[in-house]
Design a protein around this motif. Structure first.
Motif, PDB file in Angstrom:
ATOM      1  N   LEU A  34       0.808  -1.223   0.000  1.00 40.28           N
ATOM      2  CA  LEU A  34       0.000   0.000   0.000  1.00 40.28           C
ATOM      3  C   LEU A  34       0.837   1.269   0.000  1.00 40.28           C
ATOM      4  O   LEU A  34       0.393   2.305  -0.495  1.00 40.28           O
ATOM      5  CB  LEU A  34      -0.908   0.020   1.239  1.00 40.28           C
ATOM      6  CG  LEU A  34      -1.878  -1.141   1.407  1.00 40.28           C
ATOM      7  CD1 LEU A  34      -2.513  -1.104   2.791  1.00 40.28           C
ATOM      8  CD2 LEU A  34      -2.940  -1.084   0.324  1.00 40.28           C
ATOM      9  N   PHE A  35       2.025   1.191   0.594  1.00 39.84           N
ATOM     10  CA  PHE A  35       2.843   2.384   0.803  1.00 39.84           C
ATOM     11  C   PHE A  35       4.218   2.215   0.174  1.00 39.84           C
ATOM     12  O   PHE A  35       4.735   1.107   0.085  1.00 39.84           O
ATOM     13  CB  PHE A  35       2.985   2.666   2.302  1.00 39.84           C
ATOM     14  CG  PHE A  35       1.666   2.759   3.009  1.00 39.84           C
ATOM     15  CD1 PHE A  35       0.835   3.852   2.823  1.00 39.84           C
ATOM     16  CD2 PHE A  35       1.233   1.740   3.852  1.00 39.84           C
ATOM     17  CE1 PHE A  35      -0.387   3.941   3.454  1.00 39.84           C
ATOM     18  CE2 PHE A  35       0.012   1.818   4.493  1.00 39.84           C
ATOM     19  CZ  PHE A  35      -0.800   2.923   4.291  1.00 39.84           C
ATOM     20  N   ASP A  36       4.814   3.338  -0.206  1.00 42.46           N
ATOM     21  CA  ASP A  36       6.156   3.319  -0.783  1.00 42.46           C
ATOM     22  C   ASP A  36       7.222   3.152   0.291  1.00 42.46           C
ATOM     23  O   ASP A  36       8.304   2.634   0.017  1.00 42.46           O
ATOM     24  CB  ASP A  36       6.421   4.630  -1.543  1.00 42.46           C
ATOM     25  CG  ASP A  36       5.428   4.831  -2.668  1.00 42.46           C
ATOM     26  OD1 ASP A  36       5.239   3.893  -3.471  1.00 42.46           O
ATOM     27  OD2 ASP A  36       4.825   5.916  -2.736  1.00 42.46           O
ATOM     28  N   LYS A  37       6.906   3.598   1.493  1.00 34.57           N
ATOM     29  CA  LYS A  37       7.865   3.542   2.599  1.00 34.57           C
ATOM     30  C   LYS A  37       7.078   3.421   3.904  1.00 34.57           C
ATOM     31  O   LYS A  37       6.045   4.056   4.077  1.00 34.57           O
ATOM     32  CB  LYS A  37       8.710   4.815   2.623  1.00 34.57           C
ATOM     33  CG  LYS A  37       9.729   4.884   3.713  1.00 34.57           C
ATOM     34  CD  LYS A  37      10.502   6.192   3.590  1.00 34.57           C
ATOM     35  CE  LYS A  37      11.596   6.304   4.587  1.00 34.57           C
ATOM     36  NZ  LYS A  37      12.337   7.559   4.423  1.00 34.57           N
ATOM     37  N   ILE A  38       7.603   2.597   4.809  1.00 35.41           N
ATOM     38  CA  ILE A  38       7.014   2.471   6.145  1.00 35.41           C
ATOM     39  C   ILE A  38       8.095   2.778   7.169  1.00 35.41           C
ATOM     40  O   ILE A  38       9.193   2.206   7.119  1.00 35.41           O
ATOM     41  CB  ILE A  38       6.425   1.071   6.389  1.00 35.41           C
ATOM     42  CG1 ILE A  38       5.255   0.822   5.425  1.00 35.41           C
ATOM     43  CG2 ILE A  38       5.977   0.920   7.853  1.00 35.41           C
ATOM     44  CD1 ILE A  38       4.636  -0.558   5.533  1.00 35.41           C
ATOM     45  N   ILE A  39       7.772   3.688   8.064  1.00 33.00           N
ATOM     46  CA  ILE A  39       8.662   4.011   9.172  1.00 33.00           C
ATOM     47  C   ILE A  39       8.098   3.335  10.417  1.00 33.00           C
ATOM     48  O   ILE A  39       6.977   3.653  10.847  1.00 33.00           O
ATOM     49  CB  ILE A  39       8.787   5.528   9.389  1.00 33.00           C
ATOM     50  CG1 ILE A  39       9.358   6.185   8.126  1.00 33.00           C
ATOM     51  CG2 ILE A  39       9.654   5.828  10.613  1.00 33.00           C
ATOM     52  CD1 ILE A  39       9.300   7.697   8.131  1.00 33.00           C
ATOM     53  N   ILE A  40       8.846   2.390  10.942  1.00 31.31           N
ATOM     54  CA  ILE A  40       8.449   1.737  12.190  1.00 31.31           C
ATOM     55  C   ILE A  40       8.928   2.651  13.307  1.00 31.31           C
ATOM     56  O   ILE A  40      10.130   2.853  13.486  1.00 31.31           O
ATOM     57  CB  ILE A  40       9.052   0.328  12.304  1.00 31.31           C
ATOM     58  CG1 ILE A  40       8.604  -0.538  11.117  1.00 31.31           C
ATOM     59  CG2 ILE A  40       8.671  -0.312  13.642  1.00 31.31           C
ATOM     60  CD1 ILE A  40       9.331  -1.867  11.012  1.00 31.31           C
ATOM     61  N   ALA A  41       7.977   3.231  14.014  1.00 33.86           N
ATOM     62  CA  ALA A  41       8.267   4.216  15.053  1.00 33.86           C
ATOM     63  C   ALA A  41       8.149   3.546  16.422  1.00 33.86           C
ATOM     64  O   ALA A  41       7.057   3.210  16.868  1.00 33.86           O
ATOM     65  CB  ALA A  41       7.300   5.396  14.944  1.00 33.86           C
ATOM     66  N   VAL A  42       9.282   3.345  17.061  1.00 28.14           N
ATOM     67  CA  VAL A  42       9.324   2.667  18.352  1.00 28.14           C
ATOM     68  C   VAL A  42       9.209   3.727  19.445  1.00 28.14           C
ATOM     69  O   VAL A  42      10.096   4.561  19.619  1.00 28.14           O
ATOM     70  CB  VAL A  42      10.627   1.856  18.514  1.00 28.14           C
ATOM     71  CG1 VAL A  42      10.625   1.115  19.843  1.00 28.14           C
ATOM     72  CG2 VAL A  42      10.806   0.891  17.349  1.00 28.14           C
TER      73      VAL A  42
END
Length: 155
Positions: free
Chosen positions: A27-35
């Motif tokens: 669905l997305f070009d980039k995913i930032i996993i925010a911890v």
């Protein structure tokens, strides 16, 4: 570019989390996993170990970043240029809780949309809370947590 933030305490990051991120890449070009740090949750992993272990799990995938964050998720989204929040739903209880958060996020930031993905069959039973309980009681979590994460856990 469609950038999404997948935020959580991830203590620990499970196969269910991994599945959501991998499916989210469709669905997305980039995913930032925010911890983030959730003071209401008692953790078993050091904060830096959560970040390091998730980064190791996705090493080499340029479409995934792992970052630390504090504060409101919508504020973090603005800082990193994300217009989307990715969240997972296991059941109707999750829906009620996550829907309330999503509605409040829309009040705070109408330009940031939340996308929900249902847990894949066979993964909906996995929760970090249950995994922590199994780990602290000496149980086997190899079917619940990736080995890249487990190597950072010492009880």
């Amino acid at each position: 570019m469609k950038v999404a933030v997948f935020a959580g305490s991830f203590d620990p990051f499970t196969f269910a989390h991994q599945d959501l991120v991998e499916r989210g890449l469709q669905l997305f070009d980039k995913i930032i996993i925010a911890v983030g740090v959730n003071p209401s949750k008692r953790g078993i992993m050091a904060f830096d170990d959560r970040v390091s272990s998730i980064a190791l799990l996705f090493a080499g995938n340029e479409k995934i970043e792992v970052q630390q964050f504090q504060g409101l998720t919508v504020d973090f989204c603005r800082r990193v240029g994300a217009s989307y929040i990715l969240r997972g739903l296991r059941n109707t209880n999750d829906f009620e809780f996550e829907n309330a958060i999503a509605q409040n996020n829309l009040l705070l930031a109408a330009d940031i949309e939340t996308y929900f993905l249902m847990a894949r069959s066979g993964l909906g039973h996995i929760s970090s809370t249950i995994v922590r309980d199994i780990l602290t009681n000496g149980g086997d979590t190899t079917e619940l947590v990736p080995k890249e994460i487990l190597q950072f856990i010492s009880l």
